[in-house]
Scaffold this motif. Sequence first.
Motif, PDB file in Angstrom:
ATOM      1  N   PRO A 110       2.366  11.154  -1.214  1.00 43.72           N
ATOM      2  CA  PRO A 110       3.016   9.976  -0.597  1.00 43.72           C
ATOM      3  C   PRO A 110       2.540   9.778   0.836  1.00 43.72           C
ATOM      4  N   ARG A 111       2.635   8.565   1.340  1.00 43.28           N
ATOM      5  CA  ARG A 111       2.299   8.281   2.725  1.00 43.28           C
ATOM      6  C   ARG A 111       3.047   7.034   3.189  1.00 43.28           C
ATOM      7  N   GLU A 112       3.370   7.013   4.471  1.00 42.84           N
ATOM      8  CA  GLU A 112       4.065   5.866   5.037  1.00 42.84           C
ATOM      9  C   GLU A 112       3.071   4.728   5.266  1.00 42.84           C
ATOM     10  N   VAL A 113       3.466   3.521   4.881  1.00 38.51           N
ATOM     11  CA  VAL A 113       2.600   2.356   5.025  1.00 38.51           C
ATOM     12  C   VAL A 113       3.367   1.234   5.709  1.00 38.51           C
ATOM     13  N   PRO A 150      11.991   2.916   0.195  1.00 36.57           N
ATOM     14  CA  PRO A 150      12.302   2.627   1.603  1.00 36.57           C
ATOM     15  C   PRO A 150      12.247   3.871   2.481  1.00 36.57           C
ATOM     16  N   THR A 151      12.553   5.042   1.914  1.00 41.02           N
ATOM     17  CA  THR A 151      12.411   6.321   2.624  1.00 41.02           C
ATOM     18  C   THR A 151      11.820   7.330   1.664  1.00 41.02           C
ATOM     19  N   ALA A 152      11.404   8.467   2.173  1.00 42.02           N
ATOM     20  CA  ALA A 152      10.768   9.474   1.329  1.00 42.02           C
ATOM     21  C   ALA A 152      11.695   9.995   0.244  1.00 42.02           C
ATOM     22  N   SER A 153      13.024   9.993   0.492  1.00 46.83           N
ATOM     23  CA  SER A 153      13.976  10.562  -0.466  1.00 46.83           C
ATOM     24  C   SER A 153      14.798   9.515  -1.204  1.00 46.83           C
ATOM     25  N   SER A 154      14.610   8.234  -0.912  1.00 43.61           N
ATOM     26  CA  SER A 154      15.429   7.195  -1.531  1.00 43.61           C
ATOM     27  C   SER A 154      15.041   6.976  -2.991  1.00 43.61           C
ATOM     28  N   PRO A 155      16.079   6.749  -3.867  1.00 47.45           N
ATOM     29  CA  PRO A 155      15.778   6.454  -5.275  1.00 47.45           C
ATOM     30  C   PRO A 155      15.390   4.986  -5.492  1.00 47.45           C
ATOM     31  N   ALA A 156      15.548   4.137  -4.497  1.00 44.83           N
ATOM     32  CA  ALA A 156      15.207   2.721  -4.634  1.00 44.83           C
ATOM     33  C   ALA A 156      13.694   2.567  -4.752  1.00 44.83           C
ATOM     34  N   ARG A 157      13.320   1.575  -5.539  1.00 43.88           N
ATOM     35  CA  ARG A 157      11.891   1.360  -5.777  1.00 43.88           C
ATOM     36  C   ARG A 157      11.537  -0.117  -5.655  1.00 43.88           C
ATOM     37  N   ALA A 158      10.318  -0.353  -5.208  1.00 42.34           N
ATOM     38  CA  ALA A 158       9.759  -1.706  -5.156  1.00 42.34           C
ATOM     39  C   ALA A 158       8.276  -1.605  -5.500  1.00 42.34           C
TER      40      ALA A 158
END
Length: 304
Positions: A110-113, A150-158
């Motif tokens: 993973p990486r922040e974009v 939205p964050t590394a640990s969030s279950p939300a997806r887009a």
Amino acid sequence: MKSLFYTILIIGGAFLAYDYFGAPPGKKLVFKSLNPPVKPKALPVKPAEEEKPVVVVKESPPPPVKPVMVEKPVEKAPAPKSESVSSGPKFEPIEALTGNWLKIPASAFPREVKLMQDAMFKMSVGSSKIAAGGKAYALAAENGVLTLAPTASSPARAQLPVDGTDLKAQLNESYEKWKITRAEELKAIAANKRQSQPEASVADASPSSSEVEADGKPVRDSTSGYPLLIASMKRGQITEIKPENVTSWQDPQPTVIQGKPGWAVKVGCNVKTVFGLQPTEAQALVLNGKVVGWYYTGSGEEVP
């Protein structure tokens, strides 16, 4: 006058009587209706030419063509390069490493974009939006589409296309930095190889019967590997490929090396890239029972 008239009348009557009774058929001048009809002049009839029988010549079928067996030409291997002459390492464009951005390796995540467009994140209890210019975490990619959180640990997806983030710019920057570091590393490897070349040549002088056959063809061992190729790796003839990173060994194929018959053995392996170890294929060239070079089968570049 009267006598002249009677004379003419008598002569005319006599002529008419002669023309009627005495003139032969066809010669009558006054009573032409008594003449027989004139027969048309018959033209000579040309005898019909005798028709000659047409002779049909039956052509014999052509003899069957025998199939010609064409031998498959022996592939010519690249000539081994001198260690003292090097044009520098050749790096594939990042589009080749990422399948034109459709197959980005999992090691890139993973990486922040940074988002270049709005992203709607969904989860079991609702959804939230992060506007363009915000940050999110790219977790994976498939066919050019990123899965984001939205964050590394969030279950939300887009999901957004790769171009909907700055991922390309990040990977390009990382790749350019890695190429500089890698080039320096390869230079050091080449220098070490030149220093150890004489010792390596002596060690490789006499291959045993367990390594090659009488014609110089490499021999497999009980693990299906090739002791001749493994020895080449271990003594530092190449450093890019380690025996433990080999994933497959193919059968030796005859080839031409420096104008002489030799053997090429293709090896599936994992090599170091900007994305970590990635699968690729290389081949070892064997001449007179010795490994004289290693090359990547895709680019033709020498394996460092």
